[in-house]
Design a protein around this motif. Structure first.
Motif, PDB file in Angstrom:
ATOM      1  N   ALA A  56       0.914  -1.130  -0.231  1.00  0.00           N
ATOM      2  CA  ALA A  56       0.162  -0.086  -0.041  1.00  0.00           C
ATOM      3  C   ALA A  56       0.309   1.504  -0.110  1.00  0.00           C
ATOM      4  CB  ALA A  56      -0.545   0.011   1.213  1.00  0.00           C
ATOM      5  N   ARG A  57       2.276   1.479   0.738  1.00  0.00           N
ATOM      6  CA  ARG A  57       2.872   2.822   1.009  1.00  0.00           C
ATOM      7  C   ARG A  57       4.315   2.333   0.608  1.00  0.00           C
ATOM      8  NH1 ARG A  57       3.149   4.672   5.983  1.00  0.00           N
ATOM      9  NH2 ARG A  57       2.990   6.780   5.247  1.00  0.00           N
ATOM     10  N   PRO A  58       4.624   1.265  -0.929  1.00  0.00           N
ATOM     11  CA  PRO A  58       5.731   0.933  -0.766  1.00  0.00           C
ATOM     12  C   PRO A  58       7.098   2.185  -0.699  1.00  0.00           C
ATOM     13  CG  PRO A  58       4.567   1.073  -2.607  1.00  0.00           C
ATOM     14  CD  PRO A  58       4.065   1.061  -1.965  1.00  0.00           C
ATOM     15  N   GLY A  59       7.386   3.843  -0.259  1.00  0.00           N
ATOM     16  CA  GLY A  59       7.761   4.591  -0.771  1.00  0.00           C
ATOM     17  C   GLY A  59       8.003   5.285   0.705  1.00  0.00           C
ATOM     18  N   ALA A  60       7.321   4.638   2.001  1.00  0.00           N
ATOM     19  CA  ALA A  60       7.199   4.872   3.040  1.00  0.00           C
ATOM     20  C   ALA A  60       8.873   4.689   4.061  1.00  0.00           C
ATOM     21  CB  ALA A  60       6.003   4.190   4.072  1.00  0.00           C
ATOM     22  N   VAL A  61       8.945   5.301   4.158  1.00  0.00           N
ATOM     23  CA  VAL A  61      10.542   4.948   5.286  1.00  0.00           C
ATOM     24  C   VAL A  61       9.696   4.087   6.414  1.00  0.00           C
ATOM     25  CG1 VAL A  61      12.362   5.293   6.704  1.00  0.00           C
ATOM     26  CG2 VAL A  61      11.296   6.658   4.915  1.00  0.00           C
ATOM     27  N   ALA A  62      10.735   2.811   6.535  1.00  0.00           N
ATOM     28  CA  ALA A  62       9.706   1.501   7.646  1.00  0.00           C
ATOM     29  C   ALA A  62      11.336   1.324   8.968  1.00  0.00           C
ATOM     30  CB  ALA A  62      10.377   0.523   6.490  1.00  0.00           C
ATOM     31  N   VAL A  63      12.581   1.631   7.786  1.00  0.00           N
ATOM     32  CA  VAL A  63      13.029   1.763   9.111  1.00  0.00           C
ATOM     33  C   VAL A  63      14.635   2.706   8.462  1.00  0.00           C
ATOM     34  CG1 VAL A  63      14.943  -0.053   7.675  1.00  0.00           C
ATOM     35  CG2 VAL A  63      14.887   0.428  10.481  1.00  0.00           C
TER      36      VAL A  63
END
Length: 522
Positions: A56-63
């Motif tokens: 859904a949000r592949p570009g959001a910063v995960a880590v």
């Protein structure tokens, strides 16, 4: 061959004959106080929720770690590749995989990859795990594969495969991996706790156990997409799973610390810590933090009040065997007591006497935990399982309850006062002393931020306090005025900071060595 674990069938809320020992009022309050809210929890493996955010949000910063960032799409992609390699090494659903790493982004890739492969991760800090400990872990879990990093000094016994996370993350090309299905009742991680025989015990915690904490209030800590969660705890400590999986299953950004905990705390929205670690941070310098949760050891009231004055503060309690915490209190500085609150959703707490009969409301007893928090049990230790996990007579239906070895009592308004551990009650000159009660007096001294009290021999208590500016004579006098004479420490040693274990708790063993060796407390 997989280790046999405890099973936990469905819930049946039947009252037990043991309640006949209580008055009619206490029977009602036993049920009213001891049962957490009944909440619906998704029956899902936790990594599926992380995968949904990656889609859904592949570009959001995960880590993020030391300026390096990885998006949810990249995290899922690297973990998918690593999971395919694990499958090539024979890892199948239900297996256990050792994760021996240093803190950083590859650590998170490794966790997600193991879960994608359908296995449970067995986390260890590569900096401190010893070869003998690693051999014990591999033998106990039956893990055949060790995920690590090539530049780490990890000695793996013969007959085990090692897989370098960093190397796999540099690979390119299409990845094809059959999708594996697991049930939420399968283990998510295996955590090793200190054992009474000198050998740590492996505790299996399931996806369902974790979902019950991470996906309900207040355990979700209000984490939502974009929330920055500090990752400051040792990966081998169960509260690190609260940081990591609690963040990623809600689409937050995990901010992994380097050597400077304060640098992360100043940027985080949510902090999860032990009181010992939290006492090293200045809330005035952490203006962005809106929510703090502590657990792992008793929290000093002054520390709780200081943080709760300007942000949401939760004081929690619960050993590894009941999934990180099974009680939480939203603390306010004006509250009459700092408690550990009430059972979290779908969980129960019983205050029982030595015969496992309910104590009257307000009387001290040992806390037993029931409900969805109760983990799947110890690996390869049926004797300890029998001792610590018992059939739950209050829920029935084949459910299990766990003996926490924490002492507590219900307040009149239905919160739990934590009164120390059963093993923190000691005899001094024939009198019973609760060590935490001495430490509490010391922590209420002006300027004292942390204290610990230890038994040196049958007639001697000593205490250590931080910072070094605490007046030891005034500290001894404060205890003498507040508690019976036999509770007064023979000496109080001020220190700049109390030493911490790798898990962020006070290192009592090191302090006891100082006390017994009459070494200077520096």
């Amino acid at each position: 061959m997989k280790q046999q674990l405890l099973t936990m069938p469905g819930t049946q809320l039947d009252f037990a004959p043991e309640l006949d020992t209580l008055s009619a009022v206490d029977r009602r309050l036993f049920r009213h106080f001891g049962w957490g809210p009944d909440h619906s929890v998704p029956r899902v493996a936790l990594h599926r929720m992380i995968e949904e955010y990656a889609l859904a949000r592949p570009g959001a910063v995960a880590v993020e770690h030391l300026g390096n960032r990885m998006s949810y799409g990249e995290l899922s992609g690297h973990a998918e590749r690593l999971a395919a390699r694990l499958a090539e090494y024979g890892v199948r659903p239900g297996d256990h995989v050792a994760l021996v790493v240093r803190r950083g982004i590859p650590m998170v890739v490794g966790i997600l990859a193991i879960l994608k492969a359908g296995a449970a991760y067995v986390p260890q800090d590569a900096r401190i795990v010893r070869p003998a400990m690693l051999r014990h872990i591999l033998h106990t879990t039956g893990a055949r594969v060790v995920l690590t990093q090539s530049d780490l000094p990890v000695t793996v016994p013969a007959g085990h495969h090692t897989l370098d996370i960093d190397a796999v993350m540099t690979e390119r090309g299409e990845v094809r991996r059959p999708r594996v299905e697991i049930t939420p009742d399968q283990p998510c991680y295996i955590l090793f706790t200190s054992g009474t025989t000198g050998k740590p015990n492996g505790v299996a915690v399931t996806h369902a156990n974790l979902a019950n904490l991470l996906l309900t209030q207040p355990g979700d800590l209000g984490i939502r997409p974009g929330t920055v969660v500090g990752q400051i705890l040792n990966i081998a400590f169960d509260m690190a799973a609260w940081e990591i999986l609690g963040c990623l299953t809600h689409g937050g950004t995990l901010l992994i610390r380097g050597d400077d905990i304060g640098a992360v705390a100043r940027r985080a929205d949510v902090l999860i810590a032990t009181p010992t670690i939290l006492s090293t941070l200045d809330p005035d310098k952490c203006a962005k933090v809106r929510t703090v949760a502590v657990a792992g050891e008793p929290c000093p009231r002054p520390l709780a009040d200081r943080w709760a004055a300007t942000r949401t503060f939760y004081n929690g309690c619960g050993p590894t065997e009941v999934t990180i915490v099974n009680t939480m209190q939203h603390h306010h500085p004006e509250a009459p007591l700092l408690t550990i609150g009430r059972p979290t959703p779908n969980n129960t707490v019983y205050v029982l006497d030595e015969h496992q009969h309910p104590c009257p409301i307000g009387k001290t007893g040992e806390m037993w935990a029931g409900g969805d928090c109760v983990s799947a049990g110890y690996l390869a230790n049926p004797g300890l399982n029998t001792e610590r996990y018992r059939p739950d007579p209050f829920l029935g239906g084949g459910r299990m309850m766990f003996r926490t070895r924490d002492l507590g009592r219900w307040t009149p308004d239905g919160e739990l006062e934590h009164l120390g551990r059963t093993d923190d009650q000691v005899k001094i000159r024939g009198f019973r002393v609760e060590l935490d009660s001495v430490s509490t007096v010391l922590e209420n001294l002006p300027g004292c931020t942390r204290a610990v009290t230890l038994k040196v021999d049958d007639s001697t208590l000593v205490a250590f306090v931080q910072p070094e500016t605490v007046d030891p004579a005034a500290a001894v006098q404060a205890v003498a005025e507040a508690l019976p004479y036999y509770c007064t420490p023979a000496a109080v040693h001020p220190m700049p900071a109390l030493p911490m274990t790798s898990r962020g708790k006070i290192d009592k063993a090191q302090l006891l060595d100082v006390a017994r060796g009459e070494e200077p407390a520096e």
